[in-house]
Design a protein around this motif. Structure first.
Motif, PDB file in Angstrom:
ATOM      1  N   TRP A 189       0.807  -1.220   0.000  1.00 59.25           N
ATOM      2  CA  TRP A 189       0.000   0.000   0.000  1.00 59.25           C
ATOM      3  C   TRP A 189       0.843   1.274   0.000  1.00 59.25           C
ATOM      4  O   TRP A 189       0.517   2.236  -0.685  1.00 59.25           O
ATOM      5  CB  TRP A 189      -0.949   0.021   1.200  1.00 59.25           C
ATOM      6  CG  TRP A 189      -1.882  -1.147   1.264  1.00 59.25           C
ATOM      7  CD1 TRP A 189      -1.842  -2.190   2.146  1.00 59.25           C
ATOM      8  CD2 TRP A 189      -2.991  -1.422   0.393  1.00 59.25           C
ATOM      9  NE1 TRP A 189      -2.846  -3.087   1.904  1.00 59.25           N
ATOM     10  CE2 TRP A 189      -3.577  -2.634   0.820  1.00 59.25           C
ATOM     11  CE3 TRP A 189      -3.553  -0.762  -0.699  1.00 59.25           C
ATOM     12  CZ2 TRP A 189      -4.684  -3.203   0.204  1.00 59.25           C
ATOM     13  CZ3 TRP A 189      -4.659  -1.313  -1.325  1.00 59.25           C
ATOM     14  CH2 TRP A 189      -5.215  -2.521  -0.879  1.00 59.25           C
ATOM     15  N   ILE A 190       1.918   1.302   0.785  1.00 57.85           N
ATOM     16  CA  ILE A 190       2.741   2.506   0.886  1.00 57.85           C
ATOM     17  C   ILE A 190       3.725   2.569  -0.274  1.00 57.85           C
ATOM     18  O   ILE A 190       4.298   1.550  -0.685  1.00 57.85           O
ATOM     19  CB  ILE A 190       3.485   2.570   2.243  1.00 57.85           C
ATOM     20  CG1 ILE A 190       4.227   3.911   2.386  1.00 57.85           C
ATOM     21  CG2 ILE A 190       4.415   1.389   2.429  1.00 57.85           C
ATOM     22  CD1 ILE A 190       4.787   4.150   3.785  1.00 57.85           C
ATOM     23  N   GLY A 191       3.923   3.750  -0.843  1.00 61.73           N
ATOM     24  CA  GLY A 191       4.802   3.928  -1.987  1.00 61.73           C
ATOM     25  C   GLY A 191       6.271   3.804  -1.614  1.00 61.73           C
ATOM     26  O   GLY A 191       6.650   4.005  -0.454  1.00 61.73           O
ATOM     27  N   PRO A 192       7.130   3.499  -2.592  1.00 64.02           N
ATOM     28  CA  PRO A 192       8.554   3.260  -2.317  1.00 64.02           C
ATOM     29  C   PRO A 192       9.311   4.492  -1.836  1.00 64.02           C
ATOM     30  O   PRO A 192      10.362   4.363  -1.201  1.00 64.02           O
ATOM     31  CB  PRO A 192       9.100   2.770  -3.670  1.00 64.02           C
ATOM     32  CG  PRO A 192       8.132   3.285  -4.686  1.00 64.02           C
ATOM     33  CD  PRO A 192       6.795   3.288  -4.009  1.00 64.02           C
ATOM     34  N   LYS A 193       8.815   5.696  -2.117  1.00 66.22           N
ATOM     35  CA  LYS A 193       9.529   6.917  -1.716  1.00 66.22           C
ATOM     36  C   LYS A 193       8.866   7.625  -0.540  1.00 66.22           C
ATOM     37  O   LYS A 193       9.252   8.740  -0.183  1.00 66.22           O
ATOM     38  CB  LYS A 193       9.633   7.877  -2.904  1.00 66.22           C
ATOM     39  CG  LYS A 193      10.487   7.356  -4.049  1.00 66.22           C
ATOM     40  CD  LYS A 193      10.633   8.403  -5.141  1.00 66.22           C
ATOM     41  CE  LYS A 193      11.506   7.885  -6.286  1.00 66.22           C
ATOM     42  NZ  LYS A 193      11.638   8.894  -7.365  1.00 66.22           N
ATOM     43  N   ALA A 194       7.887   6.975   0.075  1.00 66.51           N
ATOM     44  CA  ALA A 194       7.115   7.633   1.132  1.00 66.51           C
ATOM     45  C   ALA A 194       7.663   7.301   2.510  1.00 66.51           C
ATOM     46  O   ALA A 194       8.115   6.172   2.766  1.00 66.51           O
ATOM     47  CB  ALA A 194       5.655   7.219   1.051  1.00 66.51           C
ATOM     48  N   ARG A 195       7.607   8.271   3.386  1.00 62.64           N
ATOM     49  CA  ARG A 195       7.762   8.007   4.808  1.00 62.64           C
ATOM     50  C   ARG A 195       6.366   7.705   5.360  1.00 62.64           C
ATOM     51  O   ARG A 195       5.366   8.096   4.773  1.00 62.64           O
ATOM     52  CB  ARG A 195       8.362   9.225   5.507  1.00 62.64           C
ATOM     53  CG  ARG A 195       9.781   9.522   5.037  1.00 62.64           C
ATOM     54  CD  ARG A 195      10.292  10.811   5.620  1.00 62.64           C
ATOM     55  NE  ARG A 195      11.652  11.086   5.147  1.00 62.64           N
ATOM     56  CZ  ARG A 195      12.220  12.273   5.175  1.00 62.64           C
ATOM     57  NH1 ARG A 195      11.531  13.318   5.643  1.00 62.64           N
ATOM     58  NH2 ARG A 195      13.447  12.449   4.747  1.00 62.64           N
ATOM     59  N   ASP A 196       6.335   7.055   6.509  1.00 63.36           N
ATOM     60  CA  ASP A 196       5.040   6.654   7.064  1.00 63.36           C
ATOM     61  C   ASP A 196       4.112   7.845   7.244  1.00 63.36           C
ATOM     62  O   ASP A 196       2.914   7.779   6.927  1.00 63.36           O
ATOM     63  CB  ASP A 196       5.246   5.933   8.403  1.00 63.36           C
ATOM     64  CG  ASP A 196       5.805   4.523   8.233  1.00 63.36           C
ATOM     65  OD1 ASP A 196       5.985   4.091   7.067  1.00 63.36           O
ATOM     66  OD2 ASP A 196       6.082   3.864   9.251  1.00 63.36           O
ATOM     67  N   TRP A 197       4.631   8.964   7.754  1.00 62.78           N
ATOM     68  CA  TRP A 197       3.776  10.120   8.027  1.00 62.78           C
ATOM     69  C   TRP A 197       3.208  10.707   6.738  1.00 62.78           C
ATOM     70  O   TRP A 197       2.072  11.196   6.731  1.00 62.78           O
ATOM     71  CB  TRP A 197       4.526  11.189   8.823  1.00 62.78           C
ATOM     72  CG  TRP A 197       5.584  11.948   8.048  1.00 62.78           C
ATOM     73  CD1 TRP A 197       6.905  11.652   7.963  1.00 62.78           C
ATOM     74  CD2 TRP A 197       5.368  13.130   7.262  1.00 62.78           C
ATOM     75  NE1 TRP A 197       7.546  12.575   7.163  1.00 62.78           N
ATOM     76  CE2 TRP A 197       6.637  13.494   6.726  1.00 62.78           C
ATOM     77  CE3 TRP A 197       4.251  13.915   6.958  1.00 62.78           C
ATOM     78  CZ2 TRP A 197       6.800  14.608   5.896  1.00 62.78           C
ATOM     79  CZ3 TRP A 197       4.428  15.024   6.132  1.00 62.78           C
ATOM     80  CH2 TRP A 197       5.679  15.365   5.622  1.00 62.78           C
ATOM     81  N   GLN A 198       4.002  10.651   5.645  1.00 66.26           N
ATOM     82  CA  GLN A 198       3.508  11.159   4.372  1.00 66.26           C
ATOM     83  C   GLN A 198       2.350  10.309   3.858  1.00 66.26           C
ATOM     84  O   GLN A 198       1.351  10.827   3.356  1.00 66.26           O
ATOM     85  CB  GLN A 198       4.632  11.173   3.340  1.00 66.26           C
ATOM     86  CG  GLN A 198       5.695  12.228   3.591  1.00 66.26           C
ATOM     87  CD  GLN A 198       6.840  12.118   2.614  1.00 66.26           C
ATOM     88  OE1 GLN A 198       7.428  11.041   2.436  1.00 66.26           O
ATOM     89  NE2 GLN A 198       7.173  13.220   1.961  1.00 66.26           N
TER      90      GLN A 198
END
Length: 403
Positions: A132-141
């Motif tokens: 679900w989370i993108g490869p360049k994302a931090r958790d908060w983003q």
């Protein structure tokens, strides 16, 4: 025969599909009550994407939507959506919001903050699963991005739906526009925060400073021009702002919104402004819907995507209704008023899809999350008119309630 066709012919085949299929579904199916043409176009874009048409007929999909054709379609879509976002910025009426600042601030704050909280909780749950989370994302983003996607109100689609319900120019419609306008500013502000690149922060700060100076000059110029010149200069201004914003790393859509937000609607004839918005929706935005559909993905499993979409839809609708009902209690609104306003403000569609496209472009979400958000936006928008119309009939006096 396929080999004998050039890019131009295949592009025109794609355009034929884009404009013919949704129109026939909308007109022959008489879907306008629960699914306006805009919604049908979005759904058709999903159906024509790789997850459905591409999976059922991979050879035809690869032929029609080959890389060259997709590049052409993307160019049309980019320009169409930039104009559309600029018009959304022009529609902001901050003077009215300031005149009614207590009511507007309380309602807009709760209408945005509560679904943002609900959506962020749902996003935290999604972090526990892969894909679900993108490869360049931090958790908060990721959490803030998905949460904000649940909080978005689609101002342009809201205008279209209120026109359909015949309340746009009535006091309750104008109040709803004020609330949505304030939320729109917050949405783009949060997006700028999510996209803030500390490696390019100097460039981004430079863009904001230059934009402020350029805005002062631009506004002084526009008030001196005749209206016929303002339309053309506005498009030049749009291209400059979008280019500068993208160069700074904030995404061209942020620049497009800012370009419109610093313009005054009174510079333009309202009928022409409405006419332009309707024609952009008619002529250019269907291409954007198709290009959006091409980005859908069911790789983590169709059932998982639908479950995620359902959870996000519940978080979005419940959060928006809860926030507006709290505002109604604080401001002592009449019976049924909060429900009507809440259901209208939960409309998603275009702005959320644009927002999600940006998150996908920046690799903050995956295409699976994008698909879940897209399905949530479709469901949210399809619920609006069927729920609100009977409520309005029961409390028709609200339409004439003083602002």
């Amino acid at each position: 025969m396929h080999a004998a066709m050039g890019t131009t012919e295949i592009f025109l085949i794609a355009m034929l599909i884009i404009f013919t299929l949704p129109y026939l579904i909308w007109r022959l199916g008489n879907t306008d009550y629960f699914a306006p043409l805009v919604v049908v176009q979005i759904i058709t874009g999903v159906l024509l994407g790789p997850g459905i048409l591409g999976r059922a007929y991979p050879e035809y999909y690869a032929f029609v939507f080959n890389p060259e054709v997709i590049a052409c379609l993307n160019g049309v879509a980019w320009w169409g959506v930039m104009i559309f976002v600029m018009l959304a910025g022009i529609e902001l009426d901050l003077k009215k919001a300031w005149e009614h600042r207590r009511e507007s601030t309380i309602t807009a704050g709760l209408a945005l903050g509560t679904p943002l909280l609900f959506g962020s909780v749902a996003a935290l749950g999604m972090l526990g699963y892969a894909g679900w989370i993108g490869p360049k994302a931090r958790d908060w983003q990721f959490v803030l991005g998905v949460g904000m996607a649940c909080a978005v109100t689609a101002l342009p689609i809201l205008i279209l739906l209120m026109e359909k319900l015949a309340i746009l120019r009535e006091p309750i419609g104008q109040r709803i526009l004020r609330y949505a306008s304030l939320d729109d500013i917050a949405i783009w502000g949060v997006l700028a925060l999510i996209l803030l690149d500390w490696e390019r922060v100097g460039r981004q700060l430079g863009f904001l400073v230059a934009f402020g100076a350029a805005t002062w000059l631009y506004r002084r110029l526009m008030v001196r021009l005749e209206e016929r010149d303002r339309w053309y200069v506005a498009l030049i201004w749009l291209a400059i702002c979008a280019l500068a914003s993208d160069w700074a790393g904030l995404h061209y859509m942020v620049g497009a919104f800012l370009a419109g937000a610093v313009m005054d609607a009174k510079w333009f004839n309202q009928e022409r402004l409405d006419f332009l918005r309707h024609n952009v929706l008619l002529v250019l935005m269907p291409v954007f819907f198709l290009s959006t559909g091409l980005r859908t993905n069911w790789a983590v499993g169709g059932s998982a995507v639908f479950v995620a979409a359902g959870v996000l839809l519940v978080a979005s609708v419940a959060g928006k209704l809860a926030g507006v009902h709290i505002a109604g209690r604080v401001l002592k609104w009449g019976e049924g008023e909060a429900s009507i306003i809440g259901w209208l403000l939960q409309t998603k569609a275009l702005i959320m899809i644009i927002f999600a496209n940006i998150l996908l472009d920046k690799a903050i979400i995956t295409s699976e999350t994008f698909t879940a958000l897209l399905l949530m936006a479709i469901g949210s928008t399809m619920l609006t008119v069927p729920v609100v119309y009977p409520k309005l009939q029961r409390v028709a006096a609200l339409v004439f309630k003083a602002s």
